[in-house]
Scaffold this motif. Structure first.
Motif, PDB file in Angstrom:
ATOM      1  N   GLY A  11     -37.597  26.285 -37.763  1.00  0.00           N
ATOM      2  CA  GLY A  11     -39.041  26.319 -38.025  1.00  0.00           C
ATOM      3  C   GLY A  11     -39.282  27.012 -39.346  1.00  0.00           C
ATOM      4  N   GLY A  70     -44.493  40.678 -40.914  1.00  0.00           N
ATOM      5  CA  GLY A  70     -44.347  39.401 -40.216  1.00  0.00           C
ATOM      6  C   GLY A  70     -45.146  39.439 -38.917  1.00  0.00           C
ATOM      7  N   GLY A  71     -45.519  38.249 -38.454  1.00  0.00           N
ATOM      8  CA  GLY A  71     -46.268  38.168 -37.204  1.00  0.00           C
ATOM      9  C   GLY A  71     -45.428  38.602 -36.011  1.00  0.00           C
ATOM     10  N   LEU A  72     -44.121  38.303 -36.063  1.00  0.00           N
ATOM     11  CA  LEU A  72     -43.294  38.565 -34.881  1.00  0.00           C
ATOM     12  C   LEU A  72     -43.173  40.061 -34.578  1.00  0.00           C
ATOM     13  CD1 LEU A  72     -41.603  37.314 -32.619  1.00  0.00           C
ATOM     14  CD2 LEU A  72     -39.608  37.642 -34.078  1.00  0.00           C
ATOM     15  N   TYR A  97     -43.229  29.696 -27.643  1.00  0.00           N
ATOM     16  CA  TYR A  97     -42.341  30.153 -28.732  1.00  0.00           C
ATOM     17  C   TYR A  97     -41.237  31.029 -28.137  1.00  0.00           C
ATOM     18  CZ  TYR A  97     -41.511  32.664 -33.236  1.00  0.00           C
ATOM     19  OH  TYR A  97     -40.991  33.240 -34.362  1.00  0.00           O
ATOM     20  N   TYR A 141     -50.584  35.316 -23.577  1.00  0.00           N
ATOM     21  CA  TYR A 141     -50.128  34.990 -24.936  1.00  0.00           C
ATOM     22  C   TYR A 141     -50.283  33.490 -25.120  1.00  0.00           C
ATOM     23  CZ  TYR A 141     -46.920  34.021 -28.795  1.00  0.00           C
ATOM     24  OH  TYR A 141     -46.370  33.567 -29.981  1.00  0.00           O
ATOM     25  N   ILE A 143     -50.770  30.056 -28.046  1.00  0.00           N
ATOM     26  CA  ILE A 143     -50.707  29.498 -29.415  1.00  0.00           C
ATOM     27  C   ILE A 143     -51.532  28.208 -29.348  1.00  0.00           C
ATOM     28  CG2 ILE A 143     -49.141  28.751 -31.283  1.00  0.00           C
ATOM     29  CD1 ILE A 143     -46.848  30.032 -29.410  1.00  0.00           C
ATOM     30  N   ASN A 148     -46.109  26.069 -31.297  1.00  0.00           N
ATOM     31  CA  ASN A 148     -44.658  26.162 -31.338  1.00  0.00           C
ATOM     32  C   ASN A 148     -44.225  26.381 -29.890  1.00  0.00           C
ATOM     33  OD1 ASN A 148     -41.969  26.713 -31.719  1.00  0.00           O
ATOM     34  ND2 ASN A 148     -42.265  28.503 -33.032  1.00  0.00           N
ATOM     35  N   TYR A 179     -50.259  28.429 -37.541  1.00  0.00           N
ATOM     36  CA  TYR A 179     -50.263  27.048 -38.055  1.00  0.00           C
ATOM     37  C   TYR A 179     -51.660  26.470 -38.245  1.00  0.00           C
ATOM     38  CZ  TYR A 179     -45.457  27.509 -36.600  1.00  0.00           C
ATOM     39  OH  TYR A 179     -44.177  27.968 -36.460  1.00  0.00           O
ATOM     40  N   SER A 206     -50.386  34.661 -39.980  1.00  0.00           N
ATOM     41  CA  SER A 206     -49.311  35.080 -40.870  1.00  0.00           C
ATOM     42  C   SER A 206     -49.422  34.306 -42.170  1.00  0.00           C
ATOM     43  CB  SER A 206     -48.001  34.752 -40.150  1.00  0.00           C
ATOM     44  OG  SER A 206     -46.918  34.819 -41.013  1.00  0.00           O
ATOM     45  N   SER A 208     -46.705  33.370 -43.517  1.00  0.00           N
ATOM     46  CA  SER A 208     -45.401  32.703 -43.571  1.00  0.00           C
ATOM     47  C   SER A 208     -45.518  31.199 -43.785  1.00  0.00           C
ATOM     48  CB  SER A 208     -44.629  32.948 -42.276  1.00  0.00           C
ATOM     49  OG  SER A 208     -44.196  34.280 -42.213  1.00  0.00           O
ATOM     50  N   LYS A 209     -46.530  30.579 -43.174  1.00  0.00           N
ATOM     51  CA  LYS A 209     -46.625  29.117 -43.263  1.00  0.00           C
ATOM     52  C   LYS A 209     -47.585  28.686 -44.373  1.00  0.00           C
ATOM     53  CE  LYS A 209     -44.452  29.788 -39.448  1.00  0.00           C
ATOM     54  NZ  LYS A 209     -43.009  29.769 -39.340  1.00  0.00           N
ATOM     55  N   ARG A 216     -42.778  38.308 -45.541  1.00  0.00           N
ATOM     56  CA  ARG A 216     -42.890  39.015 -44.255  1.00  0.00           C
ATOM     57  C   ARG A 216     -44.255  39.680 -44.087  1.00  0.00           C
ATOM     58  NH1 ARG A 216     -41.485  36.572 -41.661  1.00  0.00           N
ATOM     59  NH2 ARG A 216     -41.030  37.874 -39.875  1.00  0.00           N
TER      60      ARG A 216
HETATM   61  C1  LIG Z   1     -46.054  30.740 -32.994  1.00  0.00           C
HETATM   62  C2  LIG Z   1     -45.428  31.659 -33.969  1.00  0.00           C
HETATM   63  N1  LIG Z   1     -45.824  32.933 -34.006  1.00  0.00           N
HETATM   64  C3  LIG Z   1     -45.296  33.804 -34.877  1.00  0.00           C
HETATM   65  C4  LIG Z   1     -44.309  33.421 -35.762  1.00  0.00           C
HETATM   66  C5  LIG Z   1     -43.712  34.477 -36.618  1.00  0.00           C
HETATM   67  O1  LIG Z   1     -43.972  34.314 -37.946  1.00  0.00           O
HETATM   68  P1  LIG Z   1     -43.669  35.463 -38.973  1.00  0.00           P
HETATM   69  O2  LIG Z   1     -42.958  36.580 -38.278  1.00  0.00           O
HETATM   70  O3  LIG Z   1     -42.825  34.809 -40.015  1.00  0.00           O
HETATM   71  O4  LIG Z   1     -45.008  35.874 -39.491  1.00  0.00           O
HETATM   72  C6  LIG Z   1     -43.841  32.104 -35.759  1.00  0.00           C
HETATM   73  C7  LIG Z   1     -42.762  31.705 -36.669  1.00  0.00           C
HETATM   74  O5  LIG Z   1     -42.183  30.666 -36.614  1.00  0.00           O
HETATM   75  C8  LIG Z   1     -44.420  31.205 -34.833  1.00  0.00           C
HETATM   76  O6  LIG Z   1     -44.012  29.936 -34.749  1.00  0.00           O
END
Ligand SMILES: Cc1ncc(COP(=O)(O)O)c(C=O)c1O
Length: 364
Positions: A11, A70-72, A97, A141, A143, A148, A179, A206, A208-209, A216
């Motif tokens: 991803g 980062g989101g994670l 996810y 939780y 999405i 994802n 996303y 985030s 990131s995308k 991060r």
């Molecule tokens: C649904 C979802 N949440 C969070 C993330 C985490 O993204 P990041 O830690 O890069 O911000 C991802 C990354 O693929 C994701 O798919």
């Protein structure tokens, strides 16, 4: 077999979707302009101007926004805080996810996957779960947009129903939306956060995308009384985030590059999604089905009754194609997802996507 395996597993964005030289220029400019402050410790909630930009987009005060590494990692902080404050089971979409599932397993949380279909999470399934159990759940939780792993999007009507249900039960929600802006067709849906007003729903996304994952930088828009403990958790975990990365994104936005870059990312992903859908339609058997996302990185392939996605993944790896079997997106011990797989179209160029799908079809 191609020299490099075709990866539908990652991803990650294709390298050409990352605006590297523009970001290098932004990083250089902010490092010179801001000097030591972007190389030092600072507020745990992140770089002020970027926090304010996020706060304005979401109509909240900037103290309710925390920029995370980062989101994670933000998910780790959120789950830790909620499970401390409201111990109980965590409700997730089935499938969801995989990385948060690993975090929750490490926390020792009981994870309950809820049913979903092509329109996303089923509100009746959520209501039934909440009514069946007298003990309060910790949080939901979800999405909702271009999920994802499934690529599915929750319909507007279901969003309203879910907000009604969680409000009636006082259930905190983490809405994960990395996303949502990467939509290449169709109408944007209101976020659960907007519909609910941000009292129970925490919104996370985030850069990131939309900009680059290596910076991060994720963010959380928290309810009034949850922002401070969340920020304290961030400080006690990593002191403060990398300011150079966050200031680079702020500079990129300030220069007016965010929107044009997003258009370019959307175009690149649409072409990849089309290549994958076209190849599936040309070569896959009628017993298989798949989601048709209007944005994001992934689609969800179902091989149909009796389909064995783990065996397909193993044979595909030998044929030079990487996919992730569907069972990885359910809690350990679950028997769901065995006929499904997640296919990411974000990384490979369209020609290699078509080639990879043709290889999978031969294996079927
Ligand atoms: C649904 C979802 N949440 C969070 C993330 C985490 O993204 P990041 O830690 O890069 O911000 C991802 C990354 O693929 C994701 O798919």
């Amino acid at each position: 077999m191609p020299d490099q395996p075709v990866s539908f597993a990652r991803g990650a964005p294709a390298p050409e979707l990352i605006p590297a030289s523009e970001l290098a220029d932004c990083a250089h400019a902010v490092a010179l302009r801001e000097g030591a402050s972007v190389f030092s410790y600072g507020p745990g909630g992140g770089y002020g101007p970027l926090r304010e930009w996020v706060a304005e987009r979401h109509g909240v005060e900037s103290r309710r926004v925390v920029l995370t590494v980062g989101g994670l990692l933000g998910f780790v902080l959120y789950a830790g805080e909620l499970l401390r404050r409201r111990p109980g089971r965590v409700l997730v979409e089935g499938p969801t996810y995989d990385r948060p599932l690993k975090v929750l397993a490490r926390e020792g949380a009981e994870v309950v996957p809820l049913p979903m279909d092509d329109e996303g999470l089923d509100p009746d399934g959520l209501a039934r779960e909440l009514e069946r159990n007298a003990a309060p759940a910790s949080f939901l939780y979800t999405i909702p947009t271009f999920q994802n792993p499934s690529g599915r999007t929750l319909s507007a009507e279901r969003r309203r129903r879910i907000v009604e249900i969680v409000t009636a039960h006082g259930l905190p929600v983490l809405e994960d939306d990395p996303y949502g802006l990467v939509r290449y067709e169709g109408e944007p849906q209101p976020s659960l956060h907007e519909l609910e007003g941000g009292r129970l729903v925490t919104y996370t996304s985030s850069f990131s995308k939309t900009v680059a994952p290596g910076l991060r930088t994720g963010y959380f828009v928290l309810p009034e009384d949850e922002a401070e403990p969340f920020e304290e958790r961030a400080v006690s975990t990593y002191i403060s985030p990398p300011f150079l990365a966050q200031a680079t994104i702020a500079e990129f936005i300030e220069r007016g590059r965010f929107q044009p870059n997003l258009e370019r990312v959307r175009d690149g992903l649409r072409a990849r999604r089309d290549a994958m859908l076209g190849a599936l339609e040309r070569s896959f058997p009628a017993t298989a089905s798949w989601s048709r996302p209007q944005g994001g990185y992934f689609l969800w392939l179902d091989l149909g009754p009796g389909g064995d996605a783990a065996s397909l993944a193993a044979r595909a790896a030998e044929a030079g194609v990487a996919i992730v079997r569907g069972s990885d997106f359910f809690p350990p011990g679950s028997s769901a997802g065995t006929s499904a797989a997640r296919l990411a179209f974000s990384f490979e160029p369209p020609e290699r996507i078509a080639d990879g799908i043709a290889r999978l079809a031969e294996l079927l």
